[in-house]
Design an enzyme around this catalytic site. Structure first.
Site, PDB file in Angstrom:
ATOM      1  N   GLU A 253       0.432  -1.142  -0.396  1.00  0.00           N
ATOM      2  CA  GLU A 253       0.034   0.223  -0.199  1.00  0.00           C
ATOM      3  C   GLU A 253       1.495   0.925  -0.152  1.00  0.00           C
ATOM      4  O   GLU A 253       0.819   1.347   0.994  1.00  0.00           O
ATOM      5  CB  GLU A 253      -0.848  -0.219   1.295  1.00  0.00           C
ATOM      6  CG  GLU A 253      -2.212  -1.220   1.078  1.00  0.00           C
ATOM      7  CD  GLU A 253      -3.098  -0.754   2.713  1.00  0.00           C
ATOM      8  OE1 GLU A 253      -3.670  -0.330   3.263  1.00  0.00           O
ATOM      9  OE2 GLU A 253      -4.257  -2.394   2.074  1.00  0.00           O
TER      10      GLU A 253
ATOM     11  N   GLU B 205      -5.007  -8.406   0.818  1.00  0.00           N
ATOM     12  CA  GLU B 205      -6.095  -8.597   1.889  1.00  0.00           C
ATOM     13  C   GLU B 205      -7.249  -7.735   1.589  1.00  0.00           C
ATOM     14  O   GLU B 205      -7.993  -7.403   0.509  1.00  0.00           O
ATOM     15  CB  GLU B 205      -5.611  -7.068   2.649  1.00  0.00           C
ATOM     16  CG  GLU B 205      -4.085  -7.541   3.695  1.00  0.00           C
ATOM     17  CD  GLU B 205      -3.929  -5.799   4.107  1.00  0.00           C
ATOM     18  OE1 GLU B 205      -4.657  -5.015   4.510  1.00  0.00           O
ATOM     19  OE2 GLU B 205      -2.425  -5.581   3.832  1.00  0.00           O
TER      20      GLU B 205
HETATM   21  C1  GBH Z   1      -3.859  -1.995   5.364  1.00  0.00           C
HETATM   22  O1  GBH Z   1      -4.493  -1.114   5.286  1.00  0.00           O
HETATM   23  C2  GBH Z   1      -2.930  -2.979   5.605  1.00  0.00           C
HETATM   24  O2  GBH Z   1      -2.517  -2.994   4.837  1.00  0.00           O
HETATM   25  C3  GBH Z   1      -2.730  -3.513   7.206  1.00  0.00           C
HETATM   26  O3  GBH Z   1      -1.666  -2.869   7.714  1.00  0.00           O
HETATM   27  C4  GBH Z   1      -3.904  -2.918   7.769  1.00  0.00           C
HETATM   28  O4  GBH Z   1      -3.797  -3.863   9.606  1.00  0.00           O
HETATM   29  C5  GBH Z   1      -5.351  -3.137   6.994  1.00  0.00           C
HETATM   30  O5  GBH Z   1      -5.225  -3.150   5.969  1.00  0.00           O
HETATM   31  C6  GBH Z   1      -6.429  -2.500   8.168  1.00  0.00           C
HETATM   32  O6  GBH Z   1      -6.481  -1.680   8.297  1.00  0.00           O
HETATM   33  O7  GBH Z   1     -12.942   5.791   5.800  1.00  0.00           O
HETATM   34  O8  GBH Z   1     -14.744   3.791   5.668  1.00  0.00           O
HETATM   35  O9  GBH Z   1     -13.555   4.846   3.454  1.00  0.00           O
HETATM   36  C7  GBH Z   1      -5.750  -0.708   4.908  1.00  0.00           C
HETATM   37  C8  GBH Z   1      -5.834   1.164   4.343  1.00  0.00           C
HETATM   38  C9  GBH Z   1      -7.160   2.847   4.700  1.00  0.00           C
HETATM   39  C10 GBH Z   1      -8.540   1.051   4.059  1.00  0.00           C
HETATM   40  C11 GBH Z   1      -8.373   4.044   4.954  1.00  0.00           C
HETATM   41  C12 GBH Z   1      -9.660   1.572   4.315  1.00  0.00           C
HETATM   42  C13 GBH Z   1     -10.686   3.511   4.223  1.00  0.00           C
HETATM   43  C14 GBH Z   1     -11.947   3.651   4.895  1.00  0.00           C
HETATM   44  N1  GBH Z   1      -7.008   1.363   4.957  1.00  0.00           N
HETATM   45  N2  GBH Z   1      -9.873   2.783   4.464  1.00  0.00           N
HETATM   46  S1  GBH Z   1     -12.702   4.645   5.031  1.00  0.00           S
END
Ligand code: GBH
Length: 445
Positions: A167, A354
């Site tokens: 990411e 993921e």
């Molecule tokens: C991943 O990131 C990572 O790779 C991992 O390390 C982490 O633990 C896992 O996911 C869970 O978080 O504001 O409602 O639209 C995820 C990155 C960024 C995904 C923010 C969802 C927006 C949610 N994320 N995102 S929302």
């Protein structure tokens, strides 16, 4: 919800984790400090002052965790290697004890019949490199390649495929633009060189892995972008957001150029970071597969304040995870169809690296089963629409250190009691195990 999904014959089943989120043992066996050790120690940086100092103590308990994975019947395990364990100052002297941990881990996985799928960088940059500018410094890309060579020389005889970066979008935006993840810098659009330098690091690492005969993937967090309305203003905002979130980290790899970021007032040299030859190097790191981390779609509207050419709009009328993220399974099919439409023949096979959700602290995690089943259903639909998907790694094997949320969000198939380190499989663990068994049995028919 079906318990069997119409997925291709050789489909691979896995789980995913990351080093800083599970290992703990941050001062053991010569590991150097990472940006996350330093960031988490800042008052207010992580909820309730939690840190990854102990996490799931996986560094010591990995045999128990591999036993849990073996009972799941996994084909593959996606984990990350902590750069500061291998090279405590990011460059220079190798730490043999740090490398030896991954050596033991890989052997134990193979012993359990599980294919290791390592990620080389999942956000835990050695602090010594951050002190030199981190990913804003072009030199970090070269240090990443050097580190990759060290790891590949040691583990390469047992690793078929590698993921370079996890990411890069989240790392750039949360780490360097907004400052809500390590290294905690809030540079807004001045963070963009951190995008290019990560991709350059990917390209340099990929070419040396290719020379050694390995397959290379990258894990991008992609999201289907939906305009809040069909108005031209909302459409333009959605296009701008899509370029930043999705295309910035995928177009250079598959098309050899950066997307149009003019809506951000950014030229395609990303503030001067891009040098002649860079894009050739990034693009020629032909991917054996594109790793896709999918959590939810994004709804975008015209900007409400100047500064940025978009505003995020809420997605209403759908369930939410314990984290508050909207649950939209069909967004996964929509995302994959969009990738096929955009990249056509340039799109390599997809692996879902993921997908998962956080739930309450409850062993009977029906919400996770529903989340996973509905996303696998959407994935199966995408494959029947002609998209080549090779595998699925759920996030995550076990509850772990969820970055700025500390231990408050639980994404695991396995519950972890962070006082006692007791592991207890949740209902979703048994469900996933049975699902894998059914698919593997049909594979042998
Ligand atoms: C991943 O990131 C990572 O790779 C991992 O390390 C982490 O633990 C896992 O996911 C869970 O978080 O504001 O409602 O639209 C995820 C990155 C960024 C995904 C923010 C969802 C927006 C949610 N994320 N995102 S929302």
């Amino acid at each position: 919800m079906p318990d069997r999904f119409d997925l291709p014959a050789g489909f691979r089943w896995g789980v995913a984790t990351a080093a800083y989120q599970i290992e703990g043992a941050v001062k053991e066996d010569g590991r150097g400090p990472s940006v996350w050790d330093v960031f988490a120690a800042r008052p207010g940086a992580v909820r309730d002052g939690h840190t990854g100092a102990v996490a799931c103590d996986h560094y010591h308990r990995y045999p128990e965790d591999i036993a849990l994975m073996k009972d799941l019947g996994l084909d593959g395990y996606r984990f990350s290697i902590a750069w500061p364990r291998v090279l405590p100052t990011g460059a220079g002297a190798v730490n043999p004890a740090g490398l030896a941990f991954y050596d033991r881990l890989v052997d134990a996985l193979l012993e359990a019949g599980i294919t290791p799928l390592p990620t080389l960088f999942h956000w835990d940059l050695p602090q010594a490199l951050e002190d030199e500018g981190g990913w804003l410094n072009r030199d970090t890309a070269h240090r990443f390649a050097d580190y990759t060579a060290v790891v590949a020389d040691r583990l390469g005889d047992r690793i078929p495929a590698w993921i370079t970066l996890n990411e890069p979008f989240v790392h750039m935006v949360y780490g360097y633009a907004l400052g809500i993840h390590a290294p905690g810098r809030a540079l807004m659009l001045d963070a963009l060189p951190a995008a290019h330098h990560q991709l350059l690091g990917h390209g340099l690492a990929a070419s040396l892995l290719h020379e050694r005969g390995h397959d290379v993937l990258i894990a991008n967090n992609l999201t289907p972008v939906r305009p809040a309305s069909p108005s031209p203003e909302d459409l333009a905002a959605a296009t701008a957001y899509d370029a930043l979130h999705n295309r910035l980290f995928t177009d250079p790899l598959l098309l050899g150029r950066y997307p149009d970021l003019s809506a951000f007032g950014v030229a395609d040299d990303l503030h001067g970071a891009v040098r002649p030859g860079d894009l050739d190097l990034i693009a020629c790191s032909r991917l054996a597969g594109l790793g896709v981390n999918y959590y939810n779609p994004t709804r975008i509207a015209a900007p409400t304040d100047p500064g940025l050419p978009f505003a995020e709009a809420p997605i209403d009328g759908v369930p939410r995870t314990a984290f508050g993220w909207p649950v939209v399974p069909d967004g996964l099919r929509e995302l994959l169809a969009g990738l096929r439409d955009r990249y056509g023949a340039a799109l390599p096979p997809i692996t879902i690296t993921e997908n998962g959700c956080s739930t309450t602290d409850d062993l009977d995690d029906q919400a996770r089963i529903t989340y996973l089943a509905s996303h696998l259903d959407a994935l199966a639909t995408a494959t029947t629409e002609g998209i080549d998907v090779r595998g699925y790694y759920t996030w995550s094997l076990m509850d772990n250190f969820e970055w700025a949320e500390g231990y408050h969000q639980r994404f695991g198939l396995v519950h972890v009691d962070f006082e006692t380190q007791a592991r207890t499989p949740k209902a979703s663990y048994a469900w996933y195990r049975d699902l894998i068994a059914v698919h593997q049995a049909s594979r042998r028919e």
